[in-house]
Design a protein around this motif. Sequence first.
Motif, PDB file in Angstrom:
ATOM      1  N   LYS A  17      48.288  39.270  36.612  1.00  0.00           N
ATOM      2  CA  LYS A  17      47.127  38.378  36.482  1.00  0.00           C
ATOM      3  C   LYS A  17      46.084  39.004  35.564  1.00  0.00           C
ATOM      4  O   LYS A  17      45.385  38.291  34.839  1.00  0.00           O
ATOM      5  CB  LYS A  17      46.543  38.080  37.854  1.00  0.00           C
ATOM      6  N   ALA A  37      38.434  30.859  34.496  1.00  0.00           N
ATOM      7  CA  ALA A  37      37.240  31.258  35.251  1.00  0.00           C
ATOM      8  C   ALA A  37      36.781  32.669  34.845  1.00  0.00           C
ATOM      9  O   ALA A  37      37.605  33.536  34.543  1.00  0.00           O
ATOM     10  CB  ALA A  37      37.562  31.241  36.748  1.00  0.00           C
ATOM     11  N   VAL A  69      36.956  34.477  44.371  1.00  0.00           N
ATOM     12  CA  VAL A  69      38.421  34.525  44.500  1.00  0.00           C
ATOM     13  C   VAL A  69      38.919  35.940  44.197  1.00  0.00           C
ATOM     14  O   VAL A  69      38.528  36.540  43.201  1.00  0.00           O
ATOM     15  CB  VAL A  69      39.078  33.505  43.540  1.00  0.00           C
ATOM     16  N   LYS A 114      42.383  38.261  43.644  1.00  0.00           N
ATOM     17  CA  LYS A 114      43.809  38.117  43.331  1.00  0.00           C
ATOM     18  C   LYS A 114      44.470  39.472  43.130  1.00  0.00           C
ATOM     19  O   LYS A 114      43.978  40.280  42.328  1.00  0.00           O
ATOM     20  CB  LYS A 114      43.978  37.314  42.027  1.00  0.00           C
ATOM     21  N   VAL A 160      46.608  35.532  46.469  1.00  0.00           N
ATOM     22  CA  VAL A 160      45.326  34.963  46.037  1.00  0.00           C
ATOM     23  C   VAL A 160      44.532  34.549  47.264  1.00  0.00           C
ATOM     24  O   VAL A 160      45.030  33.800  48.107  1.00  0.00           O
ATOM     25  CB  VAL A 160      45.554  33.731  45.133  1.00  0.00           C
ATOM     26  N   VAL A 181      41.051  32.730  48.321  1.00  0.00           N
ATOM     27  CA  VAL A 181      39.844  31.988  47.935  1.00  0.00           C
ATOM     28  C   VAL A 181      38.866  32.171  49.091  1.00  0.00           C
ATOM     29  O   VAL A 181      39.016  31.551  50.141  1.00  0.00           O
ATOM     30  CB  VAL A 181      40.163  30.491  47.697  1.00  0.00           C
ATOM     31  N   GLU A 228      37.511  36.702  40.581  1.00  0.00           N
ATOM     32  CA  GLU A 228      37.045  35.668  39.653  1.00  0.00           C
ATOM     33  C   GLU A 228      36.207  34.600  40.316  1.00  0.00           C
ATOM     34  O   GLU A 228      36.234  34.429  41.543  1.00  0.00           O
ATOM     35  CB  GLU A 228      38.213  35.065  38.866  1.00  0.00           C
ATOM     36  N   ALA A 229      35.466  33.891  39.485  1.00  0.00           N
ATOM     37  CA  ALA A 229      34.591  32.820  39.964  1.00  0.00           C
ATOM     38  C   ALA A 229      35.432  31.724  40.592  1.00  0.00           C
ATOM     39  O   ALA A 229      36.544  31.441  40.136  1.00  0.00           O
ATOM     40  CB  ALA A 229      33.787  32.255  38.796  1.00  0.00           C
ATOM     41  N   LEU A 239      36.372  28.065  41.192  1.00  0.00           N
ATOM     42  CA  LEU A 239      36.220  26.786  40.492  1.00  0.00           C
ATOM     43  C   LEU A 239      36.392  25.642  41.477  1.00  0.00           C
ATOM     44  O   LEU A 239      37.157  25.747  42.439  1.00  0.00           O
ATOM     45  CB  LEU A 239      37.274  26.654  39.393  1.00  0.00           C
ATOM     46  N   GLU A 242      43.467  20.202  41.380  1.00  0.00           N
ATOM     47  CA  GLU A 242      44.481  20.998  40.679  1.00  0.00           C
ATOM     48  C   GLU A 242      45.600  20.112  40.157  1.00  0.00           C
ATOM     49  O   GLU A 242      45.925  19.090  40.756  1.00  0.00           O
ATOM     50  CB  GLU A 242      45.082  22.030  41.632  1.00  0.00           C
ATOM     51  N   LYS A 274      49.572  22.465  47.832  1.00  0.00           N
ATOM     52  CA  LYS A 274      49.816  23.853  48.225  1.00  0.00           C
ATOM     53  C   LYS A 274      49.622  24.119  49.712  1.00  0.00           C
ATOM     54  O   LYS A 274      50.374  24.875  50.311  1.00  0.00           O
ATOM     55  CB  LYS A 274      48.885  24.783  47.423  1.00  0.00           C
ATOM     56  N   ASN A 313      47.899  28.382  52.300  1.00  0.00           N
ATOM     57  CA  ASN A 313      48.703  28.025  51.132  1.00  0.00           C
ATOM     58  C   ASN A 313      50.176  28.321  51.382  1.00  0.00           C
ATOM     59  O   ASN A 313      50.535  29.283  52.059  1.00  0.00           O
ATOM     60  CB  ASN A 313      48.253  28.837  49.913  1.00  0.00           C
ATOM     61  N   LEU A 329      44.226  28.304  35.921  1.00  0.00           N
ATOM     62  CA  LEU A 329      44.177  29.156  37.119  1.00  0.00           C
ATOM     63  C   LEU A 329      45.228  30.239  37.033  1.00  0.00           C
ATOM     64  O   LEU A 329      45.019  31.372  37.471  1.00  0.00           O
ATOM     65  CB  LEU A 329      44.466  28.327  38.375  1.00  0.00           C
ATOM     66  N   GLU A 330      46.391  29.883  36.523  1.00  0.00           N
ATOM     67  CA  GLU A 330      47.490  30.842  36.466  1.00  0.00           C
ATOM     68  C   GLU A 330      48.567  30.304  35.541  1.00  0.00           C
ATOM     69  O   GLU A 330      48.606  29.113  35.249  1.00  0.00           O
ATOM     70  CB  GLU A 330      48.111  31.042  37.852  1.00  0.00           C
TER      71      GLU A 330
HETATM   72  P1  AMP Z   1      47.161  31.175  41.577  1.00  0.00           P
HETATM   73  O1  AMP Z   1      48.405  31.824  42.119  1.00  0.00           O
HETATM   74  O2  AMP Z   1      46.357  32.036  40.688  1.00  0.00           O
HETATM   75  O3  AMP Z   1      47.377  29.781  41.044  1.00  0.00           O
HETATM   76  O4  AMP Z   1      46.304  30.879  42.872  1.00  0.00           O
HETATM   77  C1  AMP Z   1      46.822  30.210  43.981  1.00  0.00           C
HETATM   78  C2  AMP Z   1      45.884  29.126  44.404  1.00  0.00           C
HETATM   79  O5  AMP Z   1      44.586  29.678  44.658  1.00  0.00           O
HETATM   80  C3  AMP Z   1      45.645  28.071  43.341  1.00  0.00           C
HETATM   81  O6  AMP Z   1      46.619  27.100  43.365  1.00  0.00           O
HETATM   82  C4  AMP Z   1      44.290  27.551  43.739  1.00  0.00           C
HETATM   83  O7  AMP Z   1      44.408  26.640  44.823  1.00  0.00           O
HETATM   84  C5  AMP Z   1      43.587  28.770  44.247  1.00  0.00           C
HETATM   85  N1  AMP Z   1      42.766  29.396  43.173  1.00  0.00           N
HETATM   86  C6  AMP Z   1      43.163  30.347  42.295  1.00  0.00           C
HETATM   87  N2  AMP Z   1      42.167  30.687  41.463  1.00  0.00           N
HETATM   88  C7  AMP Z   1      41.107  29.939  41.813  1.00  0.00           C
HETATM   89  C8  AMP Z   1      39.764  29.813  41.327  1.00  0.00           C
HETATM   90  N3  AMP Z   1      39.312  30.564  40.327  1.00  0.00           N
HETATM   91  N4  AMP Z   1      38.958  28.930  41.940  1.00  0.00           N
HETATM   92  C9  AMP Z   1      39.390  28.176  42.976  1.00  0.00           C
HETATM   93  N5  AMP Z   1      40.622  28.238  43.483  1.00  0.00           N
HETATM   94  C10 AMP Z   1      41.490  29.102  42.917  1.00  0.00           C
END
Ligand code: AMP
Length: 425
Positions: free
Chosen positions: A103, A118, A141, A143, A153, A155, A185-186, A188, A192, A214, A224, A281-282
């Motif tokens: 990440k 973010a 957040v 990670k 991750v 939140v 990270e901030a 958001l 999604e 999720k 999740n 986000l990813e």
């Molecule tokens: P990721 O594996 O980075 O996609 O994160 C898993 C889940 O966490 C995402 O599907 C989002 O629901 C949540 N998430 C990740 N990053 C953020 C963010 N910056 N703000 C809000 N929710 C986030």
Amino acid sequence: MKVLVVGSGGREHTLVWKLAQSPRMDRIYCAPGNGGISKLAERVDISADDMEALVRFARDKGVDLTVVGPEGPLALGIVDRFEEAGLRVFGPRKNAAILEGSKQFTKDFLTRHGIPTAAYQSFTDPEAAISYIRRQGAPIVVKADGLAAGKGVIVAQQVDEAVAAVEEIMRAKRFGAAGDTVVVEACLVGEEASFMAFTDGKTVVPMLSSQDHKQVLDGDQGPNTGGMGAYTPAPVIQERTAEIMDAIMVPTVRGMAEEGRPFTGVLYAGLMITTDGISVLEYNVRFGDPEAQPILFRLKSDLVDIIEAILANRLHECRIEWTEGASACVVLSSGGYPGTYETGKEISGLDVIPDSDDLYVFHAGTQTTNGKIVTAGGRVLGVTARGPNLASALGRSYDAVNRIHFEGKHYRTDIGQKGLERNKG
Ligand code: AMP
Ligand code: GLY
């Protein structure tokens, strides 16, 4: 042609199902596969991470093409290993799979290339991470940098929760070395969506828009999971494909090539649609699971042709066609998932659901024991249907969902609701 599919989930069953439709297909192997895959492919008892055994198998059997489903073997470098052995393989090499494997790399990469994401900082020192969190405040957040099976991750709505996440990831090493670095990270706010594209490293061709669900419970409540259902198209981004391609997908593929990490395969962006714009986000470096189920269900073109065009660097010559309408996948999971759950529960009702062009039950965590199909994982089945519109696709899926039974069966009853509401509005 002989193909080997690597993996054992719903995504891999869908890949096998789609590849089996190619008029050029003679034989499909799947390592290790699941209880439903044996209808279409010969199961091979080799784990998806055992690269040496997979290379040996592909060589011994004269496999013409290997398609890798999950991120684990891609991050380990399975594509590099197959290429070294002179074998054709579909997926990104290790130095490109880092887009999912780290990440920190991805956040730095996005920033270098001006792709929206973010605000963040990464840390190798837990104290520094914690004081940054205290300065920023919640929600925030946290990670784990590396692969953590979708659990890395957090939140956090409160500062204490974010601090606890740092303790758990960096000090208790819940995810091992994947937590040597954390990204903070901030948070958001928005809806999604998932956006996948085929790419040969130069040309980028979008697939259909989709949306995952999720959290384990209706209304996006609870912890999740890997994904409890998906549908396509996703109205929240359906009209914004050009913008996503121009601002995100194309610059990512170009940036990776410029940095000497050409990306080949399926690039998946997890997006947050905020009032200020679309933010990454990813990245995932493979088909989404369960997004692959509804998306491949609507792919008209031969997937073998698309893969071969990518491997020959001539994706620009390939026309990719989709069926009209909509599709949806509802996941049936074991009660307790994503926490602890029991397995070995007999599944009934599958035999009364005829496979058709409009409905298919893809298996994920299932096994065949004494001629019976039993549960063997958290996500058990992905009931996938298509129709002229989202409501009809969902109707067909849920109708079949209600005919399948096993002890502890759980599913969300609101798959696709966000799409239905947007279609109305
Ligand atoms: P990721 O594996 O980075 O996609 O994160 C898993 C889940 O966490 C995402 O599907 C989002 O629901 C949540 N998430 C990740 N990053 C953020 C963010 N910056 N703000 C809000 N929710 C986030
Ligand atoms: N459905 C999310 C993923 O495949 O990672």
